[in-house]
Design a protein around this motif. Structure first.
Motif, PDB file in Angstrom:
ATOM      1  N   ARG A 104     -20.575   2.647 -22.181  1.00  0.00           N
ATOM      2  CA  ARG A 104     -21.248   3.630 -22.905  1.00  0.00           C
ATOM      3  C   ARG A 104     -21.709   4.857 -21.870  1.00  0.00           C
ATOM      4  O   ARG A 104     -21.139   5.846 -22.068  1.00  0.00           O
ATOM      5  N   MET A 105     -22.162   4.248 -20.894  1.00  0.00           N
ATOM      6  CA  MET A 105     -22.728   5.328 -19.840  1.00  0.00           C
ATOM      7  C   MET A 105     -21.394   5.839 -18.983  1.00  0.00           C
ATOM      8  O   MET A 105     -21.302   6.984 -18.794  1.00  0.00           O
ATOM      9  N   SER A 156     -18.543   6.246 -20.060  1.00  0.00           N
ATOM     10  CA  SER A 156     -17.855   7.000 -21.160  1.00  0.00           C
ATOM     11  C   SER A 156     -18.481   8.485 -21.375  1.00  0.00           C
ATOM     12  O   SER A 156     -17.792   9.485 -21.523  1.00  0.00           O
ATOM     13  N   ASN A 157     -19.798   8.424 -21.428  1.00  0.00           N
ATOM     14  CA  ASN A 157     -20.637   9.533 -21.458  1.00  0.00           C
ATOM     15  C   ASN A 157     -20.520  10.259 -20.226  1.00  0.00           C
ATOM     16  O   ASN A 157     -20.332  11.733 -20.494  1.00  0.00           O
ATOM     17  N   ARG A 158     -20.736   9.768 -19.263  1.00  0.00           N
ATOM     18  CA  ARG A 158     -20.320  10.729 -17.794  1.00  0.00           C
ATOM     19  C   ARG A 158     -18.797  11.127 -17.877  1.00  0.00           C
ATOM     20  O   ARG A 158     -18.721  12.181 -17.459  1.00  0.00           O
ATOM     21  N   SER A 181     -17.178  12.044 -20.563  1.00  0.00           N
ATOM     22  CA  SER A 181     -17.265  13.073 -21.708  1.00  0.00           C
ATOM     23  C   SER A 181     -17.719  14.238 -20.972  1.00  0.00           C
ATOM     24  O   SER A 181     -17.428  15.265 -21.223  1.00  0.00           O
ATOM     25  N   ALA A 182     -18.991  13.843 -20.295  1.00  0.00           N
ATOM     26  CA  ALA A 182     -19.732  15.292 -19.670  1.00  0.00           C
ATOM     27  C   ALA A 182     -18.995  16.099 -18.547  1.00  0.00           C
ATOM     28  O   ALA A 182     -18.972  17.014 -18.544  1.00  0.00           O
ATOM     29  N   SER A 238     -16.370  18.005 -20.460  1.00  0.00           N
ATOM     30  CA  SER A 238     -16.948  19.054 -21.106  1.00  0.00           C
ATOM     31  C   SER A 238     -17.192  20.098 -19.933  1.00  0.00           C
ATOM     32  O   SER A 238     -17.034  21.283 -20.215  1.00  0.00           O
TER      33      SER A 238
END
Length: 170
Positions: free
Chosen positions: A37-38, A40-42, A44-45, A48
């Motif tokens: 998740r971390m 994936s979030n990185r 995604s960020a 972005s």
């Protein structure tokens, strides 16, 4: 019985070891999911930020194009304003010329009217055939006999002459 109780104890501790092992597995699974998740979030960020940077770059290009277009519009407007001022100046000169020519036309019409009125009333020619008031100029004067005779004869053959403002239009 001790054997059975020993056996029960050993099977009980074996069950605790199994549950401890499954807790570790569960903790590892949760840690692994947390890491995914971390990550994936990185990611995604990062995507972005890249989208925002791309949008910012596109906006900067658009700003540059709009500034260039604005400069061209201002330059065109300045040229058009200068042309307008030139036309206005030329128009003022033409209006002054029209006023002057209209004044001249009015003066000429007054002279023609005066001459026509005097020719009709017979007051233009004096007793000796000389123009009334111009006898002292003789043949070299402003109006000589041939000019007065021409005015007198042309008036009798056709209507009086009139100048018109329409003659000045082109």
């Amino acid at each position: 019985m001790a054997f059975s109780s020993g056996s029960g104890t050993s099977s009980g501790s074996s069950g605790l070891q199994n549950s401890g092992s499954s807790e570790e597995d569960l903790q590892q699974l949760m840690d692994q999911r947390k890491r995914k998740r971390m990550i994936s979030n990185r990611e995604s960020a990062r995507r972005s930020r890249m989208r925002k940077q791309k949008h910012l770059d596109e906006l900067m290009v658009q700003v540059t194009e709009l500034r260039k277009e604005n400069s061209q519009i201002i330059a065109t407007m300045n040229v058009t304003t200068q042309q307008y001022l030139n036309v206005e100046a030329e128009n003022s000169v033409l209006k002054a010329q029209v006023a002057e020519l209209s004044h001249r036309l009015q003066s000429l019409n007054e002279i023609i009217h005066f001459l026509n009125a005097n020719i009709i009333s017979g007051g233009c020619l004096g007793t000796e055939g000389e123009p009334f008031g111009f006898a002292e100029f003789g043949d070299h004067g402003f109006l000589n006999n041939s000019w007065n005779n021409h005015l007198y004869l042309s008036h009798q053959q056709q209507p009086p002459l009139l100048a018109s403002a329409n003659m000045l239009r082109y």
